[in-house]
Design an enzyme around this catalytic site. Structure first.
Site, PDB file in Angstrom:
ATOM      1  N   GLY A 106       0.813  -1.193   0.000  1.00  0.00           N
ATOM      2  CA  GLY A 106       0.000   0.000   0.000  1.00  0.00           C
ATOM      3  C   GLY A 106       0.857   1.259   0.000  1.00  0.00           C
ATOM      4  O   GLY A 106       2.038   1.230   0.338  1.00  0.00           O
ATOM      5  N   SER A 107       0.256   2.396  -0.402  1.00  0.00           N
ATOM      6  CA  SER A 107       0.913   3.690  -0.256  1.00  0.00           C
ATOM      7  C   SER A 107       0.774   4.145   1.196  1.00  0.00           C
ATOM      8  O   SER A 107      -0.003   3.587   1.960  1.00  0.00           O
ATOM      9  CB  SER A 107       0.246   4.729  -1.155  1.00  0.00           C
ATOM     10  N   GLY A 108       1.521   5.185   1.518  1.00  0.00           N
ATOM     11  CA  GLY A 108       1.389   5.758   2.849  1.00  0.00           C
ATOM     12  C   GLY A 108       2.489   5.343   3.788  1.00  0.00           C
ATOM     13  O   GLY A 108       2.439   5.664   4.979  1.00  0.00           O
ATOM     14  N   HIS A 109       3.479   4.613   3.265  1.00  0.00           N
ATOM     15  CA  HIS A 109       4.549   4.097   4.122  1.00  0.00           C
ATOM     16  C   HIS A 109       5.931   4.609   3.750  1.00  0.00           C
ATOM     17  O   HIS A 109       6.923   4.067   4.210  1.00  0.00           O
ATOM     18  CB  HIS A 109       4.583   2.566   4.052  1.00  0.00           C
ATOM     19  N   ASP A 121      -2.016  -8.238  -0.216  1.00  0.00           N
ATOM     20  CA  ASP A 121      -0.752  -8.276  -0.960  1.00  0.00           C
ATOM     21  C   ASP A 121      -0.415  -9.707  -1.356  1.00  0.00           C
ATOM     22  O   ASP A 121      -0.015  -9.970  -2.495  1.00  0.00           O
ATOM     23  CB  ASP A 121       0.390  -7.690  -0.118  1.00  0.00           C
ATOM     24  N   HIS A 178      -0.271   0.114  10.002  1.00  0.00           N
ATOM     25  CA  HIS A 178      -1.537   0.686   9.538  1.00  0.00           C
ATOM     26  C   HIS A 178      -2.374   1.075  10.747  1.00  0.00           C
ATOM     27  O   HIS A 178      -3.578   1.250  10.658  1.00  0.00           O
ATOM     28  CB  HIS A 178      -2.316  -0.315   8.695  1.00  0.00           C
TER      29      HIS A 178
END
Lengths: 216, 333
Positions: free
Chosen positions: B55-58, B111, B220
């Site tokens: 995911g994005s955001g990391h 994932d 998350h």
């Protein structure tokens, strides 16, 4: 049945199958995250689009491969990924053959169910699509010659859906509900049953006579 | 909640565009999908490719680890969402140099399913793949269920070592074995002090009262195993280290690499406070720190908090960590 026949049959089936989207979405809202209706409707539309542009001389395995890719990418949910993997596993069984003999549908169904079992780390009794798929695959494999393998598969899948209603969900988001999942009907298993019923409604001889235009 | 943001739905594509504009000589997009990035020199004939994603955001996970001596390509999804199998496949084809491709990513259901499906698709394209899944978060499952643990910041060690193995010409099986070896010897645990705000909803991903901290938090905002009053930096380091040293079974004479990772909104100063205590604790136990990393390696947007990762070292693992590497984010001379 050659690739073109299969492609036509799938498209016939999907038209009917998408009419169950709302029902599947509702079941999934109770047990999962509610996106199964979307997965089915977007996935079916993408499959129809992909099959429409596939060459008429494609093999059955190529037809299924096109379905798998389209379904996986339409709405990349867990269910979509598992189903696409199952379709690929089934199509491997067919290899490059240009037309399907009777026994090959059963072999496909077994390979497809085993793929979901392995990838999803799930088995019969976990209250998943497999509670309908494995019994249906068995019924297809063991159907007496000349008998209706499809009817036997539908009956087996339906029995699986009903039986699994009383089970506790063991996999995926549904498992977070723990014992509150008991008594709720599994959306994945129901989807598989509805797919078989849609196939029967649109692709048996009686259905095809009324559909007329669809078969060439 | 305040953010420096344009249209929330454009958040991912716009930050990727910024990365590409900033580092044109290092990264490129093989097709029209900006969420698929590969090394500018990909594909490299005869070299095993490594694809990561999630995911994005990391950031700097995952896009920050694409470069020489690291991963060859990456596919990312929306914030905290998996990439699609098609995106993973696109990255795979773009880095395939004929020696196979390793999928190396963190253990999250979405994932796993999408990368697994990409292995099927890659096989149809004639590209051999193997998979290694990061699972270093000791707070997420007990030791006996280590295979089900979440993958967090410690995957950085696997990127570095597997990337070095691929760069020196190891086979696909060897590169996968290196990744597995590192993963098996890595342990991470984190604490959270304040939540992440999701760009699309503007809402906090979890609630945490003032004065409270979550021990064992995921990247998350997944809940940990204990919520209590915020403690001192020293006490936090002690809590985390106790679990990590026990999990890896480290005893006097052991050598480790340490990663003190900020979750996105924690000052570097605070990370150095943690490292100071980590150093004291390990020294007291006769464990030497042969390599350390302090900074932001795997974040959760603006979550405040930190994680500590330990990698048990031997000569081989250390040599792989010390091999040269370069990405827009990571440099090992």
């Amino acid at each position: 049945m050659n690739g073109n026949d299969l492609s036509t049959a799938i498209r016939n089936c999907l038209g009917e199958f998408t009419s169950y989207s709302d029902e599947l979405g509702e079941l999934d809202r109770a047990l999962g995250d509610g996106d199964l209706g979307i997965t089915v409707s977007l996935g079916a539309a993408a499959v129809e689009e992909a099959l429409a542009v596939l060459p008429a001389d494609s093999t059955p395995a190529e037809v299924v491969l096109a379905c798998a890719k389209a379904f996986a990418n339409a709405n990349p949910s867990t269910m979509a990924a598992l189903v696409a993997g199952a379709l690929l596993a089934g199509s491997k069984v067919w290899g490059p053959s240009t037309s399907l003999a009777e026994g090959q549908i059963g072999a496909f169904a077994v390979a497809a169910a085993e793929s979901i079992s392995q990838r999803g780390k799930s088995k019969i009794g976990d209250k998943t699509i497999l509670d309908a798929m494995f019994p249906a695959a068995d019924a297809l494999v063991n159907a007496p010659a000349g008998g209706s393998a499809l009817d036997a598969a539908i009956n087996a899948a339906e029995a699986g859906v009903i039986a699994s209603k009383e089970l506790q969900s063991r996999r995926g988001r549904a498992s977070w509900l723990q014992e509150r999942s008991i008594g709720l009907q599994d959306p994945g298993a129901t989807a598989f049953l509805r797919f078989l019923q849609s196939w029967k409604a649109t692709n048996t001889k009686a259905a095809l006579i009324t559909a007329g235009e669809n078969i060439k | 909640m305040k953010k420096i943001i344009n249209e929330p739905s454009a958040f991912v594509d716009e930050f990727v565009e910024g990365i590409l504009l900033a580092h044109p000589g290092l990264l490129k997009t093989p097709g029209s999908d900006r969420r698929v990035l590969v090394r500018a020199d990909a594909p490299i004939a005869g070299k095993v490719g490594i694809i990561t994603g999630g995911g994005s955001g990391h950031l700097p996970l995952f896009k920050g680890y694409v470069g020489r001596g690291l991963c060859d390509g990456v596919a990312i999804g929306n914030v905290f969402s998996s990439p699609s199998s098609a995106q993973v496949l696109e990255a795979t084809k773009a880095v395939s140099g004929g020696a196979g491709v390793l999928y190396l990513y963190g253990n999250y259901g979405g994932d796993v399913f999408n990368f697994d499906l990409a292995t099927d698709m890659a096989e149809l394209e004639g590209i051999a793949t193997l998979t290694a899944v990061g699972r270093d978060d000791v707070a997420s499952q007990p030791k006996e269920r280590a295979a089900d643990r979440r993958g967090v910041a410690g995957i950085m060690f696997a990127f570095k070592a597997a990337g070095a193995a691929a760069e020196r010409g190891d086979s696909l099986e060897q590169v996968a074995a290196v990744a597995e070896d590192i993963i098996d010897n890595t342990a991470t645990m984190g604490i959270g002090l304040s939540p992440t705000i999701l760009p699309t909803t503007g809402k906090a991903s979890f609630d945490l009262d003032d004065g409270e901290m979550e021990v064992g938090i995921g990247i998350h905002g997944e809940p940990g195993f204990h919520r209590g009053a915020v403690e001192t930096a020293d006490r936090i380091a002690e809590t985390l280290m106790e679990r990590l040293v026990a999990d890896l079974g480290l005893t006097s004479g052991a050598r480790v690499a340490v990663l003190v990772n900020g979750m996105g909104a924690t000052p570097l100063e605070e990370l150095y406070l943690l490292f100071r205590r980590v150093h004291q604790l390990l020294t007291e136990q006769g464990i030497s720190i042969d390599k350390n990393y302090i900074g932001e390696y795997a974040t959760s947007l603006e979550m405040s908090g930190a994680s500590i990762s330990l990698l048990a070292l031997n000569d081989e693992r250390l040599a792989l960590l010390n091999a040269p590497a370069e990405s827009p984010f990571f440099k090992e001379a």
